[in-house]
Motif scaffolding. Structure first.
Motif, short mmCIF file in Angstrom:
data_model
loop_
_atom_site.label_atom_id
_atom_site.label_comp_id
_atom_site.label_asym_id
_atom_site.label_seq_id
_atom_site.Cartn_x
_atom_site.Cartn_y
_atom_site.Cartn_z
N PHE A 1 7.06 7.99 -8.47
CA PHE A 1 6.72 6.82 -9.29
C PHE A 1 5.68 5.96 -8.58
N PRO A 2 4.46 6.51 -8.36
CA PRO A 2 3.45 5.77 -7.60
C PRO A 2 2.76 4.70 -8.45
N GLY A 3 2.25 3.69 -7.76
CA GLY A 3 1.43 2.68 -8.41
C GLY A 3 2.22 1.77 -9.33
N GLU A 4 1.48 0.88 -9.99
CA GLU A 4 2.10 -0.10 -10.89
C GLU A 4 2.77 0.59 -12.08
N ALA A 5 2.10 1.58 -12.62
CA ALA A 5 2.67 2.28 -13.77
C ALA A 5 3.97 2.99 -13.38
#
Length: 436
Positions: free
Chosen positions: A339-343
């Motif tokens: 679950f990388p990043g803001e998204a």
């Protein structure tokens, strides 16, 4: 925990003996740490057997310097007698659970001072001036620290034994360590999930007023399907190490402290079972309250506090559990690398919320199951049993059964804890046919 794994057979059973007062005095005198804590000559110690539970002997021992509590398992169910044998090994699992809980929720369980596996005996700190919470609730006492304490206990013991916090290997070792406690699980599987819905010799209820309800529950196939789904969840969902018997008789309290005791039913099971047990017992305290009134409305303040506490137990638990997941979620479930990043973070947070919604549905169902078993099965609550007028008692119990059936069969009608307390308020003034 893998090194502490035990089979279901009782270890060194030939060394076991039931300790009576003289034996217990001599035994404790031979444990230096305990003897020092008690103080004075052993002959001066007072020993009282105070066990009012269903399974074990419990002694309070006091000396000149202090006191201890001693719990010894019997080789049978104390409530029934020798016709119902029970493994002594449950004492070992209680010891494992207490030490585990003490690490995760310090100050919320009694300290273990000594454990003898062969004697199925645990010596613990004496909790004074604590009383059994259920007795305080019957008396209409408010406990302002309870919600915060019990939610911390639940959030930490459940989260940190789950796949959200630990590796798969660590979790499986934990499951193995408690796997032998299946005799206690069997008691739950029968007394909570099966017997109240069929003819069983040990079932009893407030007759004759609840006869029709008991018969209806035995014929209610929608109810039978719902309780069977919950039973399967109990047997097949090792989500975390649960207390397994977390009712208000297993909690000791003062105005400023809460202690959870008696985790001998501990095993890896569904988290909602512990949560549901706490909420069920508060709901029963609320719906039994009218039966303890000496004048109409005298316990309304207490009842308002109980409903507020029910809401706080879920909302504060959910908040603390989610915060632990966000900050301590290092287990093999939901790896953050997916679950990388803001998204990714937003998607993971949505998953957390969906997880909590599923856990709440489980909690509502298990709560209902606990209520029904305490009214139609074996081993009832003093919340109801101490209502002297049997018809008034039956009215309180009928209200509780009506609420519990709705919670179990029509779970979609209870999407929030507020919906549960709203239904409880409505049940509080409902009149069964026999009361009209």
């Amino acid at each position: 925990m893998s090194s502490q794994r035990r089979s279901s057979a009782d270890p060194r059973q030939d060394e076991y003996r039931i300790l009576h007062e003289a034996d217990l005095r001599d035994y404790l005198a031979g444990i230096p740490e305990v003897a020092v804590r008690l103080g004075g000559a052993p002959a001066s110690w007072s020993i009282s057997e105070v066990g009012d539970g269903n399974l074990n002997l419990v002694f309070i021992v006091k000396g000149g310097a202090g006191g201890v509590a001693v719990k010894q398992a019997l080789p049978y169910v104390r409530l029934v007698g020798e016709s119902w044998p029970l493994p002594l090994s449950r004492s070992h699992y209680e010891y494992l659970a207490l030490t585990h809980q003490a690490r995760l929720a310090p100050g919320l369980v009694p300290a273990v001072l000594h454990h003898n596996e062969a004697l199925a005996l645990v010596v613990m700190e004496l909790l004074e001036p604590h009383i059994i919470m259920r007795k305080g609730l019957v008396a209409g006492t408010l406990y302002p620290r309870f919600a915060g304490d019990i939610t911390t206990f639940l959030a930490r013991t459940l989260f940190f034994s789950s796949d959200l916090a630990v590796t798969a290997a660590h979790k499986k070792e934990g499951i193995a360590a408690f796997a032998g406690n299946h005799a206690l699980c069997k008691i739950t599987e029968d007394l909570i999930f099966t017997d109240p819905y069929r003819v069983a010799e040990q079932n009893h209820w407030t007759e004759p007023w609840l006869d029709a309800t008991a018969a209806a529950f035995r014929e209610d196939l929608d109810l039978h399907a719902a309780i069977s789904r919950l039973k399967l969840k109990f047997m097949a969902s090792p989500e975390a190490l649960i207390h397994g018997d977390l009712h208000t008789g297993s909690i000791m309290v003062t105005d400023s402290a809460t202690m959870v005791i008696d985790p001998e039913f501990a095993f890896y099971g569904p988290m909602g079972f512990d949560l549901g047990a706490v909420i069920a017992n508060l709901l029963m305290a609320y719906l039994a309250s009218a039966g303890h009134e000496r004048s109409p409305g005298e316990r309304r303040l207490f009842e308002a506090w109980v409903l507020e506490t029910i809401e706080d137990v879920w909302t504060e638990f959910a908040s603390e559990f989610l915060e632990l997941w966000r900050t301590e979620g290092h287990g093999d479930a939901y790896p953050r690398t997916l679950f990388p990043g803001e998204a990714g973070a937003a998607h993971l947070e949505a998953e957390r919320q969906a997880y909590m919604a599923r856990l709440f549905r489980d909690t509502v169902g298990f709560s209902a199951a606990k209520i029904i078993r305490r009214i139609l099965g074996l081993a009832h609550n003093i919340d109801f049993e101490l209502i002297e007028d049997p018809k008034r008692r039956a009215i309180s119990e009928a209200r509780s059964l009506r609420l519990a059936r709705a919670m179990m069969v029509d779970a979609a009608s209870f999407p929030t804890i507020g919906a549960v307390t709203k239904a409880a308020r409505e049940a509080r003034d409902w009149q069964p046919d026999f009361a009209k």
